[in-house]
Design a protein around this motif. Structure first.
Motif, mmCIF file in Angstrom:
data_model
loop_
_atom_site.group_PDB
_atom_site.id
_atom_site.type_symbol
_atom_site.label_atom_id
_atom_site.label_comp_id
_atom_site.label_asym_id
_atom_site.label_seq_id
_atom_site.Cartn_x
_atom_site.Cartn_y
_atom_site.Cartn_z
ATOM 1 N N UNK A 154 14.665 -3.363 6.225
ATOM 2 C CA UNK A 154 14.362 -2.529 5.254
ATOM 3 C C UNK A 154 14.974 -1.226 5.101
ATOM 4 N N UNK A 155 14.932 -0.468 3.924
ATOM 5 C CA UNK A 155 15.449 0.804 4.279
ATOM 6 C C UNK A 155 14.589 1.612 3.214
ATOM 7 N N UNK A 156 14.525 2.765 3.606
ATOM 8 C CA UNK A 156 13.454 3.751 2.382
ATOM 9 C C UNK A 156 14.497 4.439 1.556
ATOM 10 N N UNK A 157 14.209 4.425 0.128
ATOM 11 C CA UNK A 157 14.872 5.023 -0.564
ATOM 12 C C UNK A 157 14.156 6.559 -0.785
ATOM 13 N N UNK A 158 15.031 7.334 -0.943
ATOM 14 C CA UNK A 158 14.681 8.827 -1.377
ATOM 15 C C UNK A 158 13.849 8.979 -2.562
ATOM 16 N N UNK A 159 13.114 10.051 -2.595
ATOM 17 C CA UNK A 159 11.957 9.985 -3.613
ATOM 18 C C UNK A 159 10.576 10.253 -3.291
ATOM 19 N N UNK A 160 9.757 10.757 -4.462
ATOM 20 C CA UNK A 160 8.371 10.795 -4.010
ATOM 21 C C UNK A 160 7.518 9.768 -3.735
ATOM 22 N N UNK A 161 7.872 8.832 -4.645
ATOM 23 C CA UNK A 161 7.232 7.327 -4.507
ATOM 24 C C UNK A 161 7.657 6.668 -3.323
ATOM 25 N N UNK A 162 7.139 5.987 -2.506
ATOM 26 C CA UNK A 162 7.560 4.921 -1.484
ATOM 27 C C UNK A 162 8.049 3.856 -1.971
ATOM 28 N N UNK A 163 9.660 3.680 -1.938
ATOM 29 C CA UNK A 163 10.382 2.460 -2.376
ATOM 30 C C UNK A 163 11.112 2.121 -1.223
ATOM 31 N N UNK A 164 11.520 0.847 -1.098
ATOM 32 C CA UNK A 164 12.239 0.211 -0.157
ATOM 33 C C UNK A 164 13.323 -0.969 -0.521
ATOM 34 N N UNK A 165 14.479 -0.623 0.048
ATOM 35 C CA UNK A 165 15.503 -1.808 -0.112
ATOM 36 C C UNK A 165 15.175 -2.852 0.760
ATOM 37 N N UNK A 166 15.374 -4.160 0.289
ATOM 38 C CA UNK A 166 14.946 -5.399 1.254
ATOM 39 C C UNK A 166 15.896 -6.414 0.662
ATOM 40 N N UNK A 167 15.918 -7.515 1.424
ATOM 41 C CA UNK A 167 16.624 -8.827 0.918
ATOM 42 C C UNK A 167 15.894 -9.485 0.236
ATOM 43 N N UNK A 168 16.451 -10.083 -1.048
ATOM 44 C CA UNK A 168 15.756 -11.063 -1.783
ATOM 45 C C UNK A 168 15.381 -12.395 -1.155
#
Length: 268
Positions: free
Chosen positions: A50-64
């Protein structure tokens, strides 16, 4: 030899637009997925990076969920919230249970922008040993007295385990999940990968050395600690060691070239 430093490409240019920044992070993470597959650290469609995306809300990239690591591309990575649920609808689903470990660490460790978890053969073998990772070689000494351990509690499906997992990890960047596998964190996906590459290689060397049936030579605590400080760039200023602080940047540049050769479609 490795020393702790940030990969150059993990920090977006100030002029980069939000869309461009996210795309660059997607490409980097997709490359890491392909490299984990290339170095045979996968478990079919299971385990995650997983990898955190920038921004105020916690969002993460991950594999489908359902794709092999060798099928991951920048565009098919999905975005999830801290609960592991899809932020926006898409053609793929996510395995929320697989995000339990990741979400716990992301929430507790703001510095852990990327979390990489494997069920590799050699990692699982060392995770089954009471003595854990031994300082048998230069690669393993990077992790000397800097590796956390977490006892097995069954498949990570229960949110109650999160607090214990986080407590066990503390401020360390590598963890052996007993009877389960390996985990590394990093300020970027590339940094988490480089830690995992050497943690996995250390486990492989340990199993090979133990399999020879000969007495093992272990360095003194002083030498192991000195080496760990060198490899983690923890020496005080003025130390006599030669500067090697750009080696991880150079290694990641080489790995990106490798990813482009073996899996050029990861950028799509």
């Amino acid at each position: 030899m490795t020393t702790a430093t940030s990969a150059r490409r993990s920090t977006p240019s100030p002029a980069a637009s939000p869309d461009e920044t996210e795309w660059n992070l997607r490409v980097e993470l997709a490359a890491v997925y392909r490299l984990v597959a290339h170095f045979k650290m996968t478990d079919l469609i299971f385990s995650h990076i997983s990898l955190r995306l920038p921004g105020d809300e916690p969002r993460f990239l991950i594999n489908p969920y359902g794709l092999l690591f060798e099928e991951i591309t920048a565009s098919n990575l999905v975005v999830v919230g801290l609960d592991g649920e899809l932020v926006s609808p898409g053609g793929h689903r996510v395995n929320p249970a697989g995000f339990v470990i990741h979400s716990a660490i992301h929430e507790a460790r703001p510095d852990a922008h990327s979390v990489l978890h494997t069920h590799s053969r050699f990692g699982c073998a060392v995770a089954a040993q009471k003595g854990g990772l031994l300082p048998l070689n230069q690669m393993s000494m990077e992790f000397y007295d800097r590796t956390a351990y977490h006892d097995y509690e069954g498949v990570a499906l229960n949110d109650d385990e999160k607090a214990r997992l986080v407590d066990d990890l503390g401020d360390r960047n590598a963890m052996i999940l007993r009877n389960h596998g390996l985990l590394t964190v990093g300020e970027s996906a590339s940094r988490a990968f480089l830690r995992m590459f050497y943690l996995e290689r250390a486990c492989e060397i340990q199993i090979a050395a133990q399999s020879a049936g000969q007495d093992l030579v272990l360095p003194s605590h002083e030498i192991a600690e000195h080496t760990a400080r060198q490899l983690n760039n923890e020496h005080p200023s003025g130390a006599d060691d030669h500067d090697n602080s750009d080696n991880l940047d150079l290694a990641w540049d080489a790995l990106q070239r490798l990813a482009d050769r073996i899996a050029p479609d990861h950028r799509s």
